[in-house]
Design a protein around this motif. Sequence first.
Motif, PDB file in Angstrom:
ATOM      1  N   SER A  91       0.868  -1.174   0.000  1.00  0.00           N
ATOM      2  CA  SER A  91       0.000   0.000   0.000  1.00  0.00           C
ATOM      3  C   SER A  91       0.908   1.228   0.000  1.00  0.00           C
ATOM      4  N   PRO A  92       0.343   2.408  -0.132  1.00  0.00           N
ATOM      5  CA  PRO A  92       1.198   3.605  -0.107  1.00  0.00           C
ATOM      6  C   PRO A  92       1.991   3.756   1.196  1.00  0.00           C
ATOM      7  N   SER A  93       1.472   3.183   2.281  1.00  0.00           N
ATOM      8  CA  SER A  93       2.155   3.335   3.574  1.00  0.00           C
ATOM      9  C   SER A  93       2.861   2.079   4.057  1.00  0.00           C
ATOM     10  N   LYS A  94       2.816   1.003   3.259  1.00  0.00           N
ATOM     11  CA  LYS A  94       3.470  -0.236   3.688  1.00  0.00           C
ATOM     12  C   LYS A  94       4.087  -0.948   2.490  1.00  0.00           C
ATOM     13  N   VAL A  95       5.378  -1.252   2.602  1.00  0.00           N
ATOM     14  CA  VAL A  95       6.080  -1.997   1.564  1.00  0.00           C
ATOM     15  C   VAL A  95       6.686  -3.242   2.201  1.00  0.00           C
ATOM     16  N   TYR A  96       7.019  -4.221   1.367  1.00  0.00           N
ATOM     17  CA  TYR A  96       7.557  -5.490   1.842  1.00  0.00           C
ATOM     18  C   TYR A  96       8.912  -5.742   1.206  1.00  0.00           C
ATOM     19  N   LEU A  97       9.786  -6.340   1.968  1.00  0.00           N
ATOM     20  CA  LEU A  97      11.085  -6.799   1.480  1.00  0.00           C
ATOM     21  C   LEU A  97      11.121  -8.301   1.677  1.00  0.00           C
ATOM     22  N   VAL A  98      11.347  -9.036   0.598  1.00  0.00           N
ATOM     23  CA  VAL A  98      11.407 -10.492   0.673  1.00  0.00           C
ATOM     24  C   VAL A  98      12.869 -10.908   0.670  1.00  0.00           C
ATOM     25  N   LEU A  99      13.250 -11.627   1.695  1.00  0.00           N
ATOM     26  CA  LEU A  99      14.599 -12.167   1.767  1.00  0.00           C
ATOM     27  C   LEU A  99      14.574 -13.593   1.242  1.00  0.00           C
ATOM     28  N   PRO A 100      15.170 -13.842   0.075  1.00  0.00           N
ATOM     29  CA  PRO A 100      15.183 -15.202  -0.470  1.00  0.00           C
ATOM     30  C   PRO A 100      16.008 -16.140   0.405  1.00  0.00           C
ATOM     31  N   MET A 101      15.767 -17.425   0.224  1.00  0.00           N
ATOM     32  CA  MET A 101      16.548 -18.430   0.910  1.00  0.00           C
ATOM     33  C   MET A 101      18.013 -18.256   0.518  1.00  0.00           C
ATOM     34  N   ASN A 102      18.889 -18.274   1.494  1.00  0.00           N
ATOM     35  CA  ASN A 102      20.318 -18.112   1.238  1.00  0.00           C
ATOM     36  C   ASN A 102      20.914 -19.470   0.865  1.00  0.00           C
ATOM     37  N   PRO A 103      21.370 -19.641  -0.383  1.00  0.00           N
ATOM     38  CA  PRO A 103      21.931 -20.931  -0.796  1.00  0.00           C
ATOM     39  C   PRO A 103      23.136 -21.338   0.043  1.00  0.00           C
ATOM     40  N   ALA A 104      23.882 -20.381   0.540  1.00  0.00           N
ATOM     41  CA  ALA A 104      25.056 -20.709   1.353  1.00  0.00           C
ATOM     42  C   ALA A 104      24.663 -21.385   2.655  1.00  0.00           C
ATOM     43  N   SER A 105      23.479 -21.067   3.188  1.00  0.00           N
ATOM     44  CA  SER A 105      23.065 -21.647   4.460  1.00  0.00           C
ATOM     45  C   SER A 105      22.675 -23.106   4.337  1.00  0.00           C
ATOM     46  N   ILE A 106      22.330 -23.552   3.132  1.00  0.00           N
ATOM     47  CA  ILE A 106      21.971 -24.954   2.965  1.00  0.00           C
ATOM     48  C   ILE A 106      23.005 -25.744   2.177  1.00  0.00           C
ATOM     49  N   SER A 107      23.965 -25.069   1.580  1.00  0.00           N
ATOM     50  CA  SER A 107      24.916 -25.760   0.706  1.00  0.00           C
ATOM     51  C   SER A 107      25.775 -26.770   1.449  1.00  0.00           C
ATOM     52  N   SER A 108      26.050 -26.553   2.729  1.00  0.00           N
ATOM     53  CA  SER A 108      26.879 -27.509   3.467  1.00  0.00           C
ATOM     54  C   SER A 108      26.105 -28.763   3.823  1.00  0.00           C
TER      55      SER A 108
END
Length: 110
Positions: A77-94
């Motif tokens: 909305s004009p007063s609310k925006v969202y930031l999507v943090l994708p899954m970090n491949p480095a956190s699952i690569s190990s």
Amino acid sequence: MSEQLQEREDREQLKPTGQKMGKCILRKDLEARLIAKAWKDESFRQALLSDNPKPAISEVIGTEILEGVEVEVVEESPSKVYLVLPMNPASISSQVSDADLELIAVSMWT
């Protein structure tokens, strides 16, 4: 981050129906198609904002979204925006082999 992981992250590919994984579309392109359709079609927009947006998304991508994948659609909305943090491949690569990581990256939704 390794160059190979960065390439996977940059592609963010999804598999369209009836095509091999080599013929993938970029996730950002799919999102753009969904947004454009929602702006033109109020009933589609409402379907995306419903408790179960998967059928509406499946209509656009031409295949069903995996059963274990949850999808949540939110509208800014004009007063609310969202930031999507994708899954970090480095956190699952190990914890996951390179082949499995590629499957995760390509088939995140389908």
